[in-house]
Scaffold this active site. Structure first.
Site, PDB file in Angstrom:
ATOM      1  N   MET A 156       0.849  -1.208   0.000  1.00  0.00           N
ATOM      2  CA  MET A 156       0.000   0.000   0.000  1.00  0.00           C
ATOM      3  C   MET A 156       0.871   1.240   0.000  1.00  0.00           C
ATOM      4  O   MET A 156       1.659   1.477   0.933  1.00  0.00           O
ATOM      5  CB  MET A 156      -0.936   0.001   1.211  1.00  0.00           C
ATOM      6  CG  MET A 156      -2.094  -0.973   1.069  1.00  0.00           C
ATOM      7  SD  MET A 156      -3.250  -0.854   2.453  1.00  0.00           S
ATOM      8  CE  MET A 156      -2.330  -1.672   3.735  1.00  0.00           C
TER       9      MET A 156
ATOM     10  N   CYS B 214      -2.305  -1.977 -10.251  1.00  0.00           N
ATOM     11  CA  CYS B 214      -2.588  -0.591  -9.878  1.00  0.00           C
ATOM     12  C   CYS B 214      -3.515   0.060 -10.904  1.00  0.00           C
ATOM     13  O   CYS B 214      -3.234   0.053 -12.100  1.00  0.00           O
ATOM     14  CB  CYS B 214      -1.287   0.205  -9.780  1.00  0.00           C
ATOM     15  SG  CYS B 214      -1.596   1.926  -9.398  1.00  0.00           S
TER      16      CYS B 214
ATOM     17  N   HIS C 175      -6.654  -9.460  -6.585  1.00  0.00           N
ATOM     18  CA  HIS C 175      -7.660  -8.558  -6.022  1.00  0.00           C
ATOM     19  C   HIS C 175      -8.949  -8.773  -6.827  1.00  0.00           C
ATOM     20  O   HIS C 175      -8.933  -8.632  -8.054  1.00  0.00           O
ATOM     21  CB  HIS C 175      -7.144  -7.112  -6.131  1.00  0.00           C
ATOM     22  CG  HIS C 175      -8.105  -6.081  -5.630  1.00  0.00           C
ATOM     23  ND1 HIS C 175      -7.856  -4.738  -5.705  1.00  0.00           N
ATOM     24  CD2 HIS C 175      -9.321  -6.195  -5.039  1.00  0.00           C
ATOM     25  CE1 HIS C 175      -8.878  -4.067  -5.183  1.00  0.00           C
ATOM     26  NE2 HIS C 175      -9.769  -4.925  -4.776  1.00  0.00           N
TER      27      HIS C 175
ATOM     28  N   ASP D  23     -11.384  -6.746   0.399  1.00  0.00           N
ATOM     29  CA  ASP D  23     -12.505  -6.734   1.347  1.00  0.00           C
ATOM     30  C   ASP D  23     -12.408  -7.729   2.497  1.00  0.00           C
ATOM     31  O   ASP D  23     -13.426  -8.019   3.129  1.00  0.00           O
ATOM     32  CB  ASP D  23     -13.849  -6.935   0.630  1.00  0.00           C
ATOM     33  CG  ASP D  23     -14.123  -5.857  -0.405  1.00  0.00           C
ATOM     34  OD1 ASP D  23     -13.353  -4.874  -0.468  1.00  0.00           O
ATOM     35  OD2 ASP D  23     -15.111  -5.999  -1.153  1.00  0.00           O
TER      36      ASP D  23
ATOM     37  N   GLY E  59      -5.276  -5.543   3.105  1.00  0.00           N
ATOM     38  CA  GLY E  59      -4.855  -4.160   2.933  1.00  0.00           C
ATOM     39  C   GLY E  59      -5.521  -3.243   3.935  1.00  0.00           C
ATOM     40  O   GLY E  59      -5.075  -3.115   5.091  1.00  0.00           O
ATOM     41  N   ARG E  60      -6.629  -2.633   3.521  1.00  0.00           N
ATOM     42  CA  ARG E  60      -7.222  -1.547   4.299  1.00  0.00           C
ATOM     43  C   ARG E  60      -7.536  -1.902   5.746  1.00  0.00           C
ATOM     44  O   ARG E  60      -7.409  -1.053   6.629  1.00  0.00           O
ATOM     45  CB  ARG E  60      -8.467  -1.024   3.572  1.00  0.00           C
ATOM     46  CG  ARG E  60      -8.099  -0.251   2.308  1.00  0.00           C
ATOM     47  CD  ARG E  60      -9.288  -0.033   1.405  1.00  0.00           C
ATOM     48  NE  ARG E  60      -9.763  -1.289   0.846  1.00  0.00           N
ATOM     49  CZ  ARG E  60     -10.798  -1.408   0.034  1.00  0.00           C
ATOM     50  NH1 ARG E  60     -11.475  -0.328  -0.317  1.00  0.00           N
ATOM     51  NH2 ARG E  60     -11.159  -2.587  -0.447  1.00  0.00           N
TER      52      ARG E  60
HETATM   53  C1  LIG Z   1      -3.796   3.467   0.359  1.00  0.00           C
HETATM   54  C2  LIG Z   1      -3.646   2.311  -0.583  1.00  0.00           C
HETATM   55  C3  LIG Z   1      -2.491   2.186  -1.320  1.00  0.00           C
HETATM   56  C4  LIG Z   1      -2.314   1.090  -2.194  1.00  0.00           C
HETATM   57  N1  LIG Z   1      -1.126   0.936  -2.837  1.00  0.00           N
HETATM   58  C5  LIG Z   1      -0.885  -0.217  -3.546  1.00  0.00           C
HETATM   59  C6  LIG Z   1       0.412  -0.504  -4.069  1.00  0.00           C
HETATM   60  O1  LIG Z   1       1.362   0.243  -3.895  1.00  0.00           O
HETATM   61  N2  LIG Z   1       0.539  -1.665  -4.760  1.00  0.00           N
HETATM   62  C7  LIG Z   1      -0.480  -2.555  -4.942  1.00  0.00           C
HETATM   63  O2  LIG Z   1      -0.302  -3.608  -5.559  1.00  0.00           O
HETATM   64  N3  LIG Z   1      -1.709  -2.282  -4.456  1.00  0.00           N
HETATM   65  C8  LIG Z   1      -1.922  -1.169  -3.744  1.00  0.00           C
HETATM   66  N4  LIG Z   1      -3.149  -0.960  -3.168  1.00  0.00           N
HETATM   67  C9  LIG Z   1      -4.189  -1.989  -3.302  1.00  0.00           C
HETATM   68  C10 LIG Z   1      -4.131  -2.981  -2.122  1.00  0.00           C
HETATM   69  O3  LIG Z   1      -2.920  -3.691  -2.108  1.00  0.00           O
HETATM   70  C11 LIG Z   1      -5.303  -3.987  -2.176  1.00  0.00           C
HETATM   71  O4  LIG Z   1      -5.233  -4.689  -3.386  1.00  0.00           O
HETATM   72  C12 LIG Z   1      -6.669  -3.315  -2.084  1.00  0.00           C
HETATM   73  O5  LIG Z   1      -6.684  -2.310  -1.095  1.00  0.00           O
HETATM   74  C13 LIG Z   1      -7.772  -4.326  -1.780  1.00  0.00           C
HETATM   75  O6  LIG Z   1      -7.520  -5.006  -0.580  1.00  0.00           O
HETATM   76  P1  LIG Z   1      -8.246  -4.598   0.807  1.00  0.00           P
HETATM   77  O7  LIG Z   1      -9.714  -4.637   0.558  1.00  0.00           O
HETATM   78  O8  LIG Z   1      -7.780  -5.626   1.790  1.00  0.00           O
HETATM   79  O9  LIG Z   1      -7.787  -3.220   1.142  1.00  0.00           O
HETATM   80  C14 LIG Z   1      -3.347   0.133  -2.345  1.00  0.00           C
HETATM   81  C15 LIG Z   1      -4.518   0.303  -1.608  1.00  0.00           C
HETATM   82  C16 LIG Z   1      -4.683   1.359  -0.738  1.00  0.00           C
HETATM   83  C17 LIG Z   1      -5.961   1.489   0.051  1.00  0.00           C
END
Ligand SMILES: Cc1cc2nc3c(=O)[nH]c(=O)nc-3n(C[C@H](O)[C@H](O)[C@H](O)COP(=O)(O)O)c2cc1C
Length: 331
Positions: A19, A102, A171, A206, A228-229
């Site tokens: 992230m 991304c 994802h 999620d 992630g979040r």
């Molecule tokens: C603030 C933020 C920054 C992110 N930066 C990246 C990143 O640098 N590389 C990447 O592959 N995904 C990035 N993502 C996506 C996350 O790795 C992840 O795929 C996405 O948030 C869904 O997962 P979650 O629901 O658990 O958050 C980012 C997400 C967030 C919220």
């Protein structure tokens, strides 16, 4: 039990998602202490790395205590990606991860990140060349597809496996979806159920409660969850999931003392890493998350984010700890 190359992982490992501006070394170290089995850096531009851009290079720093750690890079130019692999190797990570997910415009417009989902042959070609160029295990993080009409993730994952990646994290959204709607884990399960797949398939998107992680394991049969979040300002999430998987019960939420302690350590590690000025400045963005759900917190947060001096921020932490101590607030 899943393995990434020679890296042995526990059953149903939990991975900290890459992230941007979040997954810095201090945060990764805290997540690791709280049960993350693998951590990833935020994405790092291959073009930045080969131009020795200071910002990109700094993102290569890793601590021994966070291993196994993957460094994630993005780009679409073969030569730049291969040269970045050489630069990344000097930081001695355990894994090199390629970002094919991304969704942001400035990245996809150059065919990088999720942009490459419109050109699967290029995706496969880049991956193959990178795998051949390093002895480190290469993993891929991607999305379901570019849009709803082009979800070919089963075929894509198999082709990436065939050119040598050691794990894939998917994802459950398309590029066009960005972060809208719910993540769809069904296509990820189809990847896993492909009888030709033998590398670990990690689900992402999620997982925001222990129950969701269990669902990903039991209903979708995935090999692990990338989170992630739910972990932002909440590194305890990993152990909460593990505790729930082990006992069927929810772990106690962190007390305010524990939250303050995490914020304090995050700040201290940042200062040790990049000096007081940058450390104080860049840790600011984390406090809203560490202190989520606390009524009337603004006064304290302002003290944390308005001074350039670490001593003032630490004093604000002390004040919060004295005031709230053993209190537990839901996030
Ligand atoms: C603030 C933020 C920054 C992110 N930066 C990246 C990143 O640098 N590389 C990447 O592959 N995904 C990035 N993502 C996506 C996350 O790795 C992840 O795929 C996405 O948030 C869904 O997962 P979650 O629901 O658990 O958050 C980012 C997400 C967030 C919220």
């Amino acid at each position: 039990m899943p393995k990434i190359g020679d890296i042995q992982l526990p059953e149903f490992p939990l991975l900290l998602a890459p992230m941007e501006d979040v997954s810095d070394p201090p945060f990764r170290a805290l997540c690791k202490e709280q049960g993350a089995d693998v951590v990833y850096t935020e994405f790092i531009s291959s073009e930045g790395l080969i131009r020795d851009a200071a910002k990109s290079v700094m993102k290569l720093d890793i601590y021994e205590k966070e291993r196994p750690v993957g460094i994630q890079i993005f780009g679409a130019n073969l030569d730049s990606m291969l040269r970045s692999v050489e630069i990344v190797e000097k930081s001695n990570p355990d894994i090199i991860d390629i970002n094919f997910g991304c969704p942001v415009k400035k990245v996809v417009s150059k065919n990088a990140g999720a942009g490459i989902l419109r050109d699967i042959p290029l995706m496969v070609k880049l991956t193959e060349a990178m795998v051949k160029h390093t002895n480190l295990p290469v993993t891929v993080k991607t999305r379901l597809g570019w849009d709803n009409d082009s979800i070919k993730i089963v075929e894509v994952a198999e082709r990436l496996q065939d050119v040598g990646i050691k794990a894939i994290a998917i994802h459950g959204r398309t590029r066009v979806q960005m972060y809208k709607g719910n993540a769809d884990w069904k296509p990820i399960a189809q990847v896993k159920n492909n009888p030709r797949m033998h590398i670990p398939v990690f689900g992402n998107g999620d997982v925001d409660s222990p129950e969701m992680a269990v669902k990903m394991r039991d209903e979708y049969g995935l090999d692990g969850a990338m989170i992630g979040r739910a972990s932002i300002g909440n590194p305890w999430f990993f152990n909460q999931v593990k505790h729930y998987i082990k006992t069927g019960e929810h772990m106690a939420l962190p007390t305010m003392t524990e939250r303050v302690s995490a914020a304090r350590r995050h700040l201290q590690m940042s200062i040790d890493w990049k000096g007081e000025k940058l450390g104080v400045f860049e840790t600011r963005r984390h406090y809203t998350n560490y202190f989520k759900g606390i009524p009337n917190f603004k006064e304290y947060r302002m003290k944390m984010v308005t001074s350039d001096h670490a001593a003032d921020v630490f004093a604000a932490f002390d004040e919060v700890e004295q005031k709230f101590g053993d209190h537990v607030f839901a996030r």
